[in-house]
Each structure stands twice: as structure tokens, then as C-alpha cells.
Design an enzyme around this catalytic site. Structure first.
Site, mmCIF file in Angstrom:
data_model
loop_
_atom_site.group_PDB
_atom_site.id
_atom_site.type_symbol
_atom_site.label_atom_id
_atom_site.label_comp_id
_atom_site.label_asym_id
_atom_site.label_seq_id
_atom_site.Cartn_x
_atom_site.Cartn_y
_atom_site.Cartn_z
ATOM 1 C CG ASP A 166 -0.173 -0.012 2.536
ATOM 2 O OD1 ASP A 166 0.891 -0.660 2.596
ATOM 3 O OD2 ASP A 166 -0.642 0.604 3.506
ATOM 4 C CG HIS A 210 -1.580 4.740 -0.218
ATOM 5 N ND1 HIS A 210 -0.760 4.667 0.878
ATOM 6 C CD2 HIS A 210 -2.569 3.840 -0.001
ATOM 7 C CE1 HIS A 210 -1.226 3.765 1.727
ATOM 8 N NE2 HIS A 210 -2.328 3.243 1.208
ATOM 9 C CD GLU A 259 -3.304 6.216 3.359
ATOM 10 O OE1 GLU A 259 -3.764 5.154 3.805
ATOM 11 O OE2 GLU A 259 -2.397 6.854 3.936
ATOM 12 C CD GLU A 315 -0.596 0.438 6.577
ATOM 13 O OE1 GLU A 315 -1.684 -0.022 6.233
ATOM 14 O OE2 GLU A 315 -0.421 1.638 6.865
#
Length: 583
Positions: free
Chosen positions: A102, A406, A385, A108
Site C-alpha cells: 500500500d 499510495h 493516499e 506498514e
């Protein structure tokens, strides 16, 4: 060495990194050496280096991504649009590293299934990612086999065992059916469909087990239209469209894709069963969420885009009414984006296919926040994102979850390739091509080329006076269906081709009656809209943002209704400016 994606107040913006230190520390020997991290990577545009006597010329940034061949390109006469496309490419490069992540920077860096589900068509055009995604789908099937109900984890590999373990999640778990279908369409890869068929079946069976048998999928907590721009920073799932609408739409779609896969593989009984279930879900969706007059129960752009894009409504008059309402919603929103992860890949197609190309163009080329081009105006080099990962004042969005790389919202690039430039597969693996450019009025030219399994295919168009000249290259051993939007659809063989067609006449805007003008007419006429904002900025600057972002630009609302409580002298200035600008 500390790394960050953006600067805030002249310093590294490290808050979005959360717990990721994004720091490399080296002990220097005193000799001349080359230092490079070998067991870690960083997502960054800026680096701060301390503790050594270095100049910028001593530093080289190394781009890391899985070795994939570039296969797709796009170009146009619009510099900001080209930058958007380049940002999509860089976002893919930064996130296709072993698995489709992502984001490459914060704590992450996970294989979120929903992101690749919406981005797979774009990815398969830009790069030869057949082997890359085949490998990831094996991981998906492996992780799915370890869930108790056959559902798909939110991330693959399943690095978050305690997160999202409450059952199947729409649009994310549907990667199990969508990604293999895309790979068959784009690469002609029957093998991946065969290898993933058990996974596809397991996914739809898991969802069916989670329903009440009505054909709808409701009542479950869903991520839904994630990061709808109207959602508060701390509630990214608070979309305008219900999670039940999203889930039920995806159930119908995944059942249809599974039925198609069964037919492809010769599983006739499965094909009949899943085809019947898909039709039942489609009909249930239309009965539950669509009025006979063509309005969605959730009057939100994503709801309309799903109904149209997934062919959940088949009656032509109702489809036309849905598309007209979608166009109205986009206009009422000031041609600013109103969709999240789920609706964004669908909205431009839904408008274009229904004949609302100019609305799709205005949505695409909008630069106000939120929009695809707003990040470009803020200096972005990858897709963000959030639509407003960086706010207009240069500060970072206050939400905990904010990334500047993203790729999901960059899924619109697939529409640029297929519709704006006009090249798409009409049969699996481009054995048959579709050449159907839809020239945007604001562009002078656009082109695309793609390395298909049969060789390079290309489509380009340019304006010459009152004509549009379209050129195309069709690879050997293929044919192409040609639709230039003039009603003449025909087929051509391999080779180079040129066509000329009449350009659409520019839209003529009538004079507007100042404050009595309808708001839809004001937003549709760039002269009037500029005059309105310029006049307010000069005489009542405190009202500019409220009018721009808080106005519903409807076709039966007078401009005066958007300027209530504005001092009379300012109203007089606005009235005169609108009349003069549109005379």
C-alpha cells in the site's frame, strides 16, 4: 540518514511515518567508502544527512522495485495531466517490491488486497506484472486456506492476524476474483484463472455464507468507499455511500466473474450456478437500492458508479437516469472528486459511457481540492493516499493515516489509456483490440502505446482545424474494432491506420443574468466562475472558500442563494462581474 516524503515548515515531515524510524546509521571508518543500506528500504523524497562532511553531489538515490518490463505509456497536451500519469507510474514502482504494498514508507508496507484490486487494470497496462501478480495470488490462496471460513485476509501475506478477522470484507477480499479476471483479460493468462479458481470459489462461498440468502450482502461492518473525501480525517471509512451498497455490488460482481471463470475452464455446472446467483444478486441490488425513476437510495457518486460500472442495472432508461443524476452530482459538487477507493476507478467510465464526457473531463482536470490534479499543483511526484494528504496551506493532513505514495487513487490512469487515448483489449491478451478514443475538448492531442503479447499497439489523436486525426498501429496477427464515436464501428487488420473525423463543436455559453443565473450555469461557464471567485476575493475574501466548497451548484438554484447575508455592495459587484464576463 533520516528519510521523509515531504517537508513541513522546512523540516522533514516525519509524523506520517508513525513508528517507522526511517533512519540509517553508519559508523565511518575514516577511509573513502560507499555506504548503502542493504537490508532495508525507505520511501522518501527528502533525506537529512548528519555527522559527515558531504556535499549533495556525494549522494545518489537508488530506486528499488521488482524487475518488471515497462509496457505502457501515455502522453497528452496537458502538462499537469501528464504529471499525474507519471505520478501513477512512480507510485507503482515504489510499491511493487516483492509484493504489491500500500505504501513504502511508514510502519506498514503491507499487501493490502483492496488497493491492488482497484489498481490491477492500470498496473497490467504499465508494466508486465503477470508473473509478479501470479506469485502474489498464490500467497493470497495460501493465506485464504488458513482462514476458518474461506475469506481473504485484508493484507497478503497475512501480517495482521488480529486485524479485520471478523469475516469477509467487500472490495478487499474481492481481489480473489477481480485480479485473476484482470490478468486473463490483459495478458490472456488462462493458467492463472485455472490456478486461482478454487480461491475464487472459496471467496464467493464465504460471502454467500455471510448473507441471508436474499442476494444482498448487508449488516456487516465494511471498509466501504474508503477515504471518501467527505470523511473526517480520523474516520476514513465514514463515506457517503452505505457499506451495504458496496458489499452487495461486489457480491454480484464476484459471482459474475466466478461464473465467467467456470465457463472459461469448462466447469459447466459451476458456470450455471454462479451465473444464476449473480443474476439474483444483480436483481436484488436493483430492487433494494435503485428507484424505478433512476435514483439511488444512497444519493452519492459511488453508488451510481457501482450500479452503472458493474452493470447492476440493465434497463436502458433507468441507466440513463442514473447517469444523468451522477453527472448532476459531480456538477453540484463543483466538479471536485466525491469518491473514495471504491468509486474512484469507476466514476469517469460511468460518465463517459453514458455520454457525459465533458463532465468526466471537468472532473479529471479539476485542480481544486479534492481532485486528481490538486496534488500535482502541490508538487506531488506520486499519488497520495488521501485527496488532501497535504492541505492547501502546506501542512500535513492531521489524520493518523497519511501517505504520500499510495497508488489506489491512481486507478484512473486505466481510463486515460482506454478512453482518453483510446486503446483497450477487446479479447483476452489483446488478441483483438478496441480503438475508441474520446477526445477531451480541453486537449489538443493525446496518445498511448502498449506492448501487447503480439507486439506494440498504439493509438494517437490530434486536432487539425475542425477535424480530429486518429492514427493507430495494430500488431501482427490481431484485429481491431474501431469506434470513433461517429456511429461507424468497423474492423481493421494489423498495420498502420489513419482516420479523420469531425471534431465536436465547442460548447457555446450564453450570457448570464448576474445574480439570477443558475448555479449550474455559473460552474459550467469558466468565465462566470472565475469572475465570481475573483470578485469575492477582491471585495469579500473571507467568503471565497465557503462559496467554493460549500455551494451546491444545482440547475434550479440561483447564484443569489449561495450569497445570502453578503453585503449589498458586494452583491452588486458580483452581479456586474458575471454579466460582463459572459456578455
Amino acid at each position: 540518514m533520516r528519510h521523509a516524503e515531504v517537508l513541513e515548515n522546512g523540516e522533514l515531515g516525519i509524523r506520517p511515518l508513525r513508528n517507522a524510524a526511517a533512519t540509517a546509521t553508519f559508523d565511518l571508518s575514516g577511509d573513502d567508502v560507499v555506504l548503502e543500506s542493504r537490508f532495508s528500504f525507505y520511501g522518501f523524497r527528502y533525506a537529512e544527512i548528519t555527522g559527515g562532511d558531504l556535499s549533495p553531489d556525494d549522494v545518489e538515490a537508488v530506486v528499488l522495485h521488482t524487475d518488471m518490463r515497462r509496457t505502457g505509456w501515455f502522453d497528452s497536451s496537458h502538462a499537469e495531466l501528464d504529471r499525474l500519469h507519471e505520478n501513477v507510474v512512480w507510485g507503482m514502482r515504489g510499491n511493487f517490491l516483492s509484493i504489491p504494498t500500500d505504501c513504502p514508507q511508514r510502519d506498514e508496507r503491507l499487501g493490502w488486497t483492496g488497493d491492488i484490486q482497484v489498481f490491477a487494470p492500470t498496473a497490467s497496462y504499465l508494466y508486465d506484472c503477470d508473473g509478479f501478480l501470479t506469485s502474489w495470488l498464490r500467497d493470497l490462496a495460501h493465506e485464504q486456506a488458513h482462514t476458518p471460513d474461506g475469506s481473504v485476509p485484508l493484507v497478503v501475506p497475512a501480517a495482521l492476524p488480529g486485524f479485520g478477522s471478523g469475516g469477509p470484507t467487500a472490495a478487499w477480499g474481492d481481489a480473489a476474483t477481480v485480479v485473476p479476471a484482470v490478468m486473463h483479460e490483459r495478458f490472456g493468462d488462462v493458467g492463472v484463472v485455472r490456478a486461482q479458481y478454487a480461491s475464487m470459489r472459496a471467496w464467493v462461498e464465504a460471502v454467500l455464507d455471510d448473507t441471508d440468502g436474499s442476494g444482498l450482502w448487508t449488516g456487516r461492518m465494511q471498509l466501504g468507499d474508503w477515504l471518501d473525501p467527505s470523511a473526517p480525517p480520523d474516520k476514513p471509512g465514514a463515506a457517503k455511500v452505505s457499506g451495504d451498497v458496496v458489499a452487495s455490488a461486489y457480491l454480484a460482481r464476484s459471482l459474475r466473474l466466478t461464473a465467467d471463470a467456470a465457463e472459461l475452464l469448462g466447469h459447466d455446472e459451476d458456470a450455471r450456478r454462479y451465473g444464476d446467483l449473480a443474476e439474483r444478486s444483480r436483481a436484488a441490488f436493483a430492487a433494494e437500492f435503485v428507484t424505478p425513476a433512476g435514483r439511488m437510495m444512497n444519493d452519492a457518486p459511488t453508488a451510481y458508479a457501482l450500479a452503472l460500472g458493474f452493470d447492476l442495472v440493465t434497463d436502458p432508461p433507468v441507466r440513463a437516469a442514473l447517469a444523468a443524476r451522477l453527472a448532476d452530482l459531480v456538477r453540484e459538487g463543483g466538479y471536485r472528486i466525491g469518491t473514495g477507493f471504491v468509486g474512484t476507478p469507476l466514476v469517469a467510465d460511468a460518465l463517459t459511457e453514458a455520454g457525459h464526457l465533458e463532465v468526466a473531463e471537468r472532473l479529471l482536470l479539476q485542480t481544486e481540492c479534492p481532485s486528481w490534479l490538486y496534488p500535482v499543483t502541490m508538487g506531488a511526484t506520486t499519488v497520495w493516499e488521501r485527496w488532501d494528504s497535504m492541505l492547501p496551506d502546506g501542512s500535513i493532513n492531521p489524520g493518523e493515516m497519511t501517505s504520500f505514495n499510495h497508488y489506489a487513487l491512481g486507478a484512473v490512469a486505466d481510463w486515460l489509456h482506454r478512453s482518453v487515448a483510446g486503446l483497450a483489449p477487446a479479447a483476452p491478451g489483446y488478441a483483438r483490440l478496441r480503438i475508441a478514443p474520446r477526445p477531451l475538448p480541453a486537449l489538443e492531442h493525446a496518445s498511448t502505446r502498449h506492448l501487447t503479447p503480439y507486439g506494440e499497439a498504439a493509438v494517437a489523436w490530434r486536432r487539425e482545424g475542425d477535424e480530429v486525426v486518429v492514427t493507430a498501429v495494430v500488431p501482427a496477427n490481431t484485429v481491431a474494432e474501431v469506434d470513433l464515436g461517429d456511429g461507424d464501428v468497423h474492423e481493421v487488420d494489423s498495420g498502420a491506420h489513419t482516420w479523420r473525423t469531425a471534431a465536436a463543436k465547442p460548447r457555446q455559453h450564453p450570457p448570464l443574468p448576474g445574480l439570477d443565473a443558475m448555479l449550474a450555469d455559473v460552474i459550467d461557464d469558466p468565465r462566470a466562475y472565475r469572475a465570481l471567485l475573483h470578485t469575492l476575493a477582491e471585495h469579500a475574501p473571507e467568503r471565497v472558500d465557503a462559496v467554493r466548497t460549500g455551494t451546491v451548484w444545482g440547475s434550479r438554484r440561483a447564484l443569489s442563494t449561495a450569497l445570502m447575508f453578503t453585503p449589498p455592495p458586494v452583491l452588486a459587484e458580483v452581479d456586474a462581474a458575471i454579466r460582463a464576463a459572459t456578455a
